[in-house]
Enzyme design. Structure first.
Site, PDB file in Angstrom:
ATOM      1  N   LEU A 163      63.600 -14.226 -57.824  1.00 58.88           N
ATOM      2  CA  LEU A 163      64.147 -12.950 -58.769  1.00 58.88           C
ATOM      3  C   LEU A 163      63.687 -12.100 -57.632  1.00 58.88           C
ATOM      4  CD1 LEU A 163      62.746 -13.736 -62.205  1.00 58.88           C
ATOM      5  CD2 LEU A 163      64.624 -13.987 -61.646  1.00 58.88           C
ATOM      6  N   LEU A 184      60.494  -8.113 -52.819  1.00 61.42           N
ATOM      7  CA  LEU A 184      60.898  -7.130 -52.349  1.00 61.42           C
ATOM      8  C   LEU A 184      60.076  -6.318 -54.077  1.00 61.42           C
ATOM      9  CD1 LEU A 184      65.089  -7.537 -52.522  1.00 61.42           C
ATOM     10  CD2 LEU A 184      63.339  -6.204 -50.728  1.00 61.42           C
ATOM     11  N   ASP A 220      55.272 -24.185 -62.170  1.00 65.16           N
ATOM     12  CA  ASP A 220      55.546 -25.432 -61.186  1.00 65.16           C
ATOM     13  C   ASP A 220      53.755 -26.050 -60.441  1.00 65.16           C
ATOM     14  OD1 ASP A 220      58.000 -24.638 -61.163  1.00 65.16           O
ATOM     15  OD2 ASP A 220      57.669 -23.354 -58.963  1.00 65.16           O
ATOM     16  N   LYS A 259      63.591 -14.469 -74.928  1.00 64.16           N
ATOM     17  CA  LYS A 259      62.929 -15.570 -74.714  1.00 64.16           C
ATOM     18  C   LYS A 259      62.951 -16.486 -73.585  1.00 64.16           C
ATOM     19  CE  LYS A 259      63.068 -17.636 -78.814  1.00 64.16           C
ATOM     20  NZ  LYS A 259      62.296 -17.052 -79.525  1.00 64.16           N
ATOM     21  N   THR A 308      61.815 -14.835 -70.896  1.00 61.90           N
ATOM     22  CA  THR A 308      60.651 -13.716 -70.588  1.00 61.90           C
ATOM     23  C   THR A 308      59.098 -14.728 -71.979  1.00 61.90           C
ATOM     24  OG1 THR A 308      62.055 -12.863 -69.428  1.00 61.90           O
ATOM     25  CG2 THR A 308      59.122 -11.880 -70.252  1.00 61.90           C
ATOM     26  N   LYS A 341      60.343  -5.905 -78.064  1.00 64.26           N
ATOM     27  CA  LYS A 341      60.566  -6.541 -78.796  1.00 64.26           C
ATOM     28  C   LYS A 341      59.528  -7.255 -77.731  1.00 64.26           C
ATOM     29  CE  LYS A 341      63.577 -11.076 -79.540  1.00 64.26           C
ATOM     30  NZ  LYS A 341      64.591 -11.427 -80.405  1.00 64.26           N
ATOM     31  N   CYS A 365      67.878 -14.351 -27.781  1.00 63.96           N
ATOM     32  CA  CYS A 365      67.021 -15.625 -28.000  1.00 63.96           C
ATOM     33  C   CYS A 365      67.947 -16.756 -27.853  1.00 63.96           C
ATOM     34  CB  CYS A 365      66.102 -16.124 -29.608  1.00 63.96           C
ATOM     35  SG  CYS A 365      65.128 -17.578 -29.397  1.00 63.96           S
ATOM     36  N   GLN A 425      70.199 -17.136 -24.610  1.00 63.02           N
ATOM     37  CA  GLN A 425      70.865 -18.107 -23.577  1.00 63.02           C
ATOM     38  C   GLN A 425      71.838 -19.430 -23.394  1.00 63.02           C
ATOM     39  OE1 GLN A 425      67.944 -21.313 -25.216  1.00 63.02           O
ATOM     40  NE2 GLN A 425      66.182 -20.032 -24.015  1.00 63.02           N
ATOM     41  N   GLU A 465      67.329 -28.209 -22.855  1.00 55.69           N
ATOM     42  CA  GLU A 465      67.652 -28.170 -24.464  1.00 55.69           C
ATOM     43  C   GLU A 465      68.304 -29.165 -24.737  1.00 55.69           C
ATOM     44  OE1 GLU A 465      66.335 -26.251 -29.164  1.00 55.69           O
ATOM     45  OE2 GLU A 465      66.839 -25.033 -27.147  1.00 55.69           O
ATOM     46  N   HIS A 518      62.925 -11.653 -30.440  1.00 58.75           N
ATOM     47  CA  HIS A 518      63.775 -11.052 -31.354  1.00 58.75           C
ATOM     48  C   HIS A 518      63.431  -8.971 -32.051  1.00 58.75           C
ATOM     49  CE1 HIS A 518      64.628 -15.169 -33.090  1.00 58.75           C
ATOM     50  NE2 HIS A 518      63.588 -15.658 -32.552  1.00 58.75           N
ATOM     51  N   GLU A 522      65.041  -8.083 -34.137  1.00 55.02           N
ATOM     52  CA  GLU A 522      65.309  -7.862 -35.109  1.00 55.02           C
ATOM     53  C   GLU A 522      64.233  -7.010 -35.908  1.00 55.02           C
ATOM     54  OE1 GLU A 522      65.508 -12.203 -35.296  1.00 55.02           O
ATOM     55  OE2 GLU A 522      66.007 -10.205 -33.619  1.00 55.02           O
TER      56      GLU A 522
END
Length: 555
Positions: free
Chosen positions: A21, A25, A152, A194, A196, A228, A385, A389, A409, A511, A513
């Site tokens: 959901l 964020l 859960d 319902k 919720t 409600k 990364c 290569q 690798e 990396h 980003e």
């Protein structure tokens, strides 16, 4: 060490009905709103899985692994926290069930609980509360996101711990925010409350009464629906806040502010703070909406079926686009398809090509062919990364004339391991948390493309890898045109390669980003998007020397 002289407030964010959901964020957006009121904000993500961290999990299972400066492999939500606030994430900002249990079991083995039966309550819940207090670090407010969905079984110890926190710190110092779903049933033409109601019922059964409900919905909730929900969930109508779909995630704080969320939090927690200053957020949202010049960037990767595997890359591209006035359209290309259909068939429409990180040999040849296509067709290329290569492997095969060149690798018996295992990794046998992780300094070559983009002599970037450029081939590659433009001087490790004769061809071992922010796009992503714009204009015969959104020349 917790700072003294300031009492931290605690906010706990949970989610119900369904997963995905947007709790991360929501938590990040709340952090942004409170920080823009002058408050010091910190974040903590509690994940219910038994892995110690997400580092050994498949991207298809978990999405992106977000690496912090101190080398922690963490949940991707920590990326949202860093992009939305100035808080710096470390390993203390993400705990899993596995990490909590590992700590408690180690203490039991050392005899610290001698004579006692070690139980979920109080030993596990006490450890959870201890990491919550430690993460606060003396900030004005700690926002704790509890992963998973209420109901859960895995998340029950975390929920019990946050239930206890309210009584440990006092009612005026703890607040519960619950993110839930209010679906619209088209056939009935109704919003249904319902789900919720049942989600809140689950929370109340374990002793948690939400103070604020964030309601995900496709349309604004009418007043009667809010009334409600408030009535059946025992919250005030003003505390039922719309959480609507928006065109950009960076509009979420503005939407919550319009709904009165930050004002309500300030009131309920009795926070002393300034009025919100959201000019920077509004400015970025305006730039993002104003970015109209279309540009297509192909991302050739191994995990393209799950966009969350490349979450930070997506955001960094949009940051670069907003800075350049470009509406970035990402063309997702599965690298195995490049192997089957060929690069020209899949990449001809792209104005630039980005090959991101990954592990294992699946799809590698497709990435290598993407690098070859970019080099030969002079299309802007950004290798990150593994993408760096693959560019090195392709160059060794096609330019140095070493057709068997590879990474050890992927092929341990290759006669030309142009990418090989880091010396520090040779004796490593365990997988989790053992790669080269965290921020390292990179010295840039004066006058290089990388140095021009960064505008500085040295940078610090975050890493996550075991394999590295083989310096035995460095002189030959540089002689043929693949120049090393960034090194980690302490161990003479190659960090950046580029092609000076190419319009824009850069490969980085780190990396970048992970350091891009809405207000501060990463220099390499900004330059890469600018190069893509230039390529589009070149193809269409438009003048290249145009201006980007900041007024800087892009010619």
């Amino acid at each position: 060490m917790v700072k003294r002289g300031k009492k931290t407030k605690y906010m706990f964010v949970t989610g119900g009905v369904v997963s995905s959901l947007g709790k991360g964020l929501a938590a990040a957006s709340i952090g942004a709103l409170l920080e823009n009121r002058g408050l010091e904000v910190q974040h903590l993500k509690l994940d219910p899985y038994i892995n110690v961290d997400p580092g050994t999990m498949s991207p298809f299972q978990h999405g992106e692994v977000y690496v912090t400066d101190d080398g922690a492999e963490t949940d991707l939500d920590l990326g949202h926290y860093e992009r939305f606030t100035s808080a710096k994430m470390t390993r203390k900002n993400n705990y899993t069930t596995g990490r909590i249990y590992q700590t408690v079991i180690q203490r039991e083995r050392r005899g610290e609980y001698l004579g006692k039966t070690v139980q979920v309550i109080p030993h596990i819940t006490d450890e959870i509360k201890a990491v919550i207090r430690e993460a606060a670090g003396g900030a004005d407010i700690l926002i704790v996101e509890v992963g998973g969905t209420v109901g859960d079984i895995e998340s029950l110890p975390f929920l019990e711990a946050i239930r206890q926190m309210k009584y440990d710190v006092g009612e005026e110092n703890a607040l519960y925010v619950h993110l839930t779903l209010v679906p619209y049933i088209a056939a009935a033409g109704e919003l249904k409350t319902k789900p919720t109601q049942h989600s809140v019922k689950e929370l109340r059964e374990i002793g948690i009464q939400p103070d604020i409900l964030l309601c995900r919905s496709e349309t604004p909730l009418p007043p009667e629906v809010k009334e409600k929900i408030g009535l059946f969930c025992n919250v005030s109508t003003e505390a039922v806040i719309d959480a609507l779909d928006v065109s950009s995630i960076y509009e979420v704080p503005l939407m919550f502010h319009r709904g009165g969320l930050d004002g309500l939090i300030v009131e309920l927690l009795r926070l002393e703070c300034a009025p919100p200053d959201l000019r920077a957020w509004q400015s970025f949202a305006d730039r993002n909406r104003a970015a109209k010049e279309p540009v297509t960037i192909a991302v050739v990767g191994k995990y393209t079926h799950l966009r969350d595997a490349y979450k930070s890359i997506i955001e960094a591209l949009h940051h670069g686009g907003a800075a350049s006035g470009a509406a970035v359209r990402i063309e997702w290309v599965e690298s195995e398809r490049v192997e089957m259909d060929g690069a020209p068939a899949l990449l001809a429409g792209a104005h630039a090509i980005l090959v991101p990180g990954g592990f294992g040999d699946r799809g590698i040849e497709g990435m290598v062919r993407a690098a070859q296509y970019a080099r030969e067709r002079r299309v802007p290329y950004f290798g990150i990364c593994l993408g760096m290569q693959c560019a090195v492997i392709e160059f060794a095969r096609d330019v140095l004339g070493l057709p068997d060149a590879d990474s050890s690798e992927f092929r341990s018996d290759t006669p030309h391991p142009v990418i090989h295992l880091l010396e520090s990794q040779v004796a490593v046998t365990q997988k989790g948390g053992t790669m080269r992780l965290g921020a390292y300094e990179c010295e840039l070559r004066p006058g290089s493309q990388a140095q021009r983009e960064y505008g500085t002599a040295t940078v610090r970037e975050r890493h996550r890898h075991r394999f590295e450029y083989n310096n035995d081939y460095r002189a030959r590659m540089e002689e043929k045109g693949l120049r090393v433009s960034g090194v980690y001087r302490q161990l003479d490790l190659v960090e950046i390669v580029e092609m000076p004769e190419h319009p824009w061809f850069v490969g980085v071992q780190f990396h970048p980003e992970l350091r891009s922010r809405p207000s501060e796009p990463h220099p390499l992503f900004r330059g890469f998007v600018r190069a893509a714009l230039e390529e589009r204009r070149r193809r269409e015969g438009a003048p290249v020397g145009a201006r980007d959104a900041s007024g800087a020349s892009v010619g």
